[in-house]
Design an enzyme around this catalytic site. Structure first.
Site, short mmCIF file in Angstrom:
data_model
loop_
_atom_site.label_atom_id
_atom_site.label_comp_id
_atom_site.label_asym_id
_atom_site.label_seq_id
_atom_site.Cartn_x
_atom_site.Cartn_y
_atom_site.Cartn_z
N LYS A 103 0.82 -1.21 0.00
CA LYS A 103 0.00 0.00 0.00
C LYS A 103 0.85 1.26 0.00
O LYS A 103 0.40 2.32 -0.41
CB LYS A 103 -0.98 -0.03 1.17
C1 PLP Z 1 -4.57 -4.56 1.12
C2 PLP Z 1 -3.78 -5.82 1.03
C3 PLP Z 1 -4.11 -6.85 0.11
C4 PLP Z 1 -5.32 -6.76 -0.80
O1 PLP Z 1 -5.17 -5.81 -1.81
P1 PLP Z 1 -6.45 -5.27 -2.62
O2 PLP Z 1 -5.95 -4.20 -3.49
O3 PLP Z 1 -7.41 -4.79 -1.56
O4 PLP Z 1 -7.03 -6.43 -3.37
C5 PLP Z 1 -3.29 -7.96 0.05
N1 PLP Z 1 -2.23 -8.09 0.86
C6 PLP Z 1 -1.89 -7.14 1.76
C7 PLP Z 1 -0.70 -7.36 2.64
C8 PLP Z 1 -2.64 -5.98 1.88
O5 PLP Z 1 -2.30 -5.04 2.80
#
Ligand code: PLP
Length: 462
Positions: free
Chosen positions: A112
């Site tokens: 993120k």
């Molecule tokens: C947010 C997240 C996901 C999922 O990603 P999306 O874009 O919501 O599908 C997967 N793994 C981790 C570690 C995350 O923080």
């Protein structure tokens, strides 16, 4: 470049307006009216470039005239300067023709950061120019909140307040939110669960007097600018493995569908992507839907890959919009039915989705077994989210096409599950070792809208 809503009735916006707005006024999500194309020579020319220059070339056509070229380059430089790896998104080989794309070298050790760091810099630049200030509020079950706090700390056009459920997130996740000392970021430990946190955030957005008084804004995963930032590493990794002369496949641990949708955008831009694999944990609404069973909510079950514990996957609406031939009315009807529990996807739209996305799921036991097996066969310790995708990737691999599995978090972010699976305690990277020594700063707060709003009013602009 114009942006249109997936529900078809909100006004068209520029990139900057769509970024600052987040959710469209008709309840829809913004998508580009047309998807810019990168021809094969332009993709080939990315070979050997820095991650930052790749980001500039991939994102530039979507941004329109929001930023000048020099300004946009500087924004990208600042966004990724705090990453702990020179390649930003390095590839590691796991097995013949199977690669791990490490997306966890940012300041909060999860993918993120790729989107949040740049959105922080873009917000700051856009708000400064407009002479505006905003107050970002968000709810988090762990990863999003810390990424937002890291991205906006110290920026003077923005205050950030993050609600998290008191006592229900990991110590690493909490410390990442409570140790930044900057006066403009605030971690609020709510007496309630994650759903309470989300509900109070929604309440604040619906309290129009409060919303206008503090200049409320959101940066949750439906923000188009976040999706766009994630398109970049699909290009950088594929080009490293020979694109555009060779196609690659991707396996993506999926919750809200933002990350895998970015892969879809990369393919629509012209990147040769063979398979785009949606990997879910036991909360498998997306896998069921892509298998033709309709999109029907179940109960969310807590798992060892908590960032994927969702039943309503907000960015899936964008995929539906394109599967329905950009028919906003059809999407709006489906979303109306979702309030009653779910909807069926038309035969034509289902076929369109299945042409773009493959899918699979991993149980808790399969996830743990995959962490152990990956350590044994490659020496790599992976987080549980990554393990879900590795398990599904294993079922979908073809010998001739390289498979790239997205590693979305550092194993040290989920030490309990990793140790349980492998017997090994994953250490934090050395640059973060001080996390356990730094003083924490947080406010316990009641699950009460009035109390939360009073706190925010009293702490903005300090
Ligand atoms: C947010 C997240 C996901 C999922 O990603 P999306 O874009 O919501 O599908 C997967 N793994 C981790 C570690 C995350 O923080």
């Amino acid at each position: 470049m114009k942006y249109i809503s997936t529900r078809g009735t909100a006004p068209e916006l520029t990139f900057e307006e769509a970024m600052l707005t987040g959710l469209a006024r008709d309840g829809g999500l913004y998508v580009p009216a047309t998807i810019p194309q990168m021809r094969a020579p332009e993709i080939a020319a990315l070979s050997g470039l820095s991650y930052e220059e790749t980001a500039f070339r991939v994102m530039r056509p979507f941004v329109g005239d929001a930023f000048g070229d020099d300004e946009f380059r500087a924004i990208i430089e600042r966004a990724y300067a705090g990453f702990g790896h020179a390649a930003r998104a390095p590839l590691v080989q796991l097995a013949p023709n199977h690669f791990l794309l490490e997306l966890f070298h940012g300041p909060t050790l999860a993918f993120k950061d790729f989107a949040m760091q740049i959105i922080g810099q873009m917000f700051q630049a856009a708000l400064k120019r407009r002479g505006r200030r905003v107050c970002i509020v968000g709810a988090t079950s762990g990863d999003t909140g810390s990424a937002a706090i890291e991205a906006f700390r110290g920026l003077d056009a923005v205050d950030v307040f993050i609600l998290f459920p008191h006592g229900r997130i990991s110590e690493v996740q909490r410390r990442q939110m409570t140790t930044p000392a900057d006066g403009n970021v605030h971690a609020l430990a709510l007496d309630g669960d994650f759903d309470d946190c989300q509900a109070r955030v929604k309440d604040m957005f619906n309290d129009f007097a409060f919303r206008d008084a503090v200049g409320l804004a959101g940066v949750n995963s439906i923000n188009w600018a976040r999706v766009l930032a994630q398109v970049v590493y699909y290009f950088s990794s594929a080009v490293s493995l020979g694109a555009p002369h060779r196609a690659v496949s991707f396996a993506v641990p999926t919750g809200n569908f933002g990350d895998v949708f970015a892969g879809y955008v990369a393919r629509r831009m012209g990147l040769p992507v063979e398979r785009l694999v949606v990997a879910t944990n036991q909360n498998d609404i997306l896998h069921r839907c892509l298998n033709g069973q309709g999109y029907f909510k179940g109960d969310t079950v807590a798992s060892i890959s908590p960032s994927m514990d969702i039943q309503v996957s907000s960015n899936f609406e964008r995929a539906l919009f394109f599967a329905y031939g950009q028919d906003g009315a059809a999407v709006a009807r489906s979303m109306e039915d979702l309030k009653q529990g779910g909807f069926d996807v038309s035969q034509g739209a289902l076929q369109a989705l299945q042409e773009q996305f493959a899918s699979g799921r991993a149980s808790e036991d399969e996830t743990l077994a995959t962490i152990a097996a990956t350590l044994e066969t490659s020496g790599q310790l992976v987080c549980p989210h990554t393990a879900v995708a590795l398990k599904v990737a294993g079922e979908m691999r073809e010998r001739e096409v390289p498979m790239i599995t997205l590693a979305t978090a550092h194993p040290a972010k989920f030490p309990d599950a990793v140790r349980k699976a492998s017997g090994v305690h994953p250490p934090l990277p050395p640059r973060m070792a001080s996390l356990y020594e730094m003083p924490e700063r947080l406010t316990r707060i009641a699950n009460d809208l009035g109390a939360i709003e009073d706190h925010i009013r009293g702490h903005i602009g300090n």
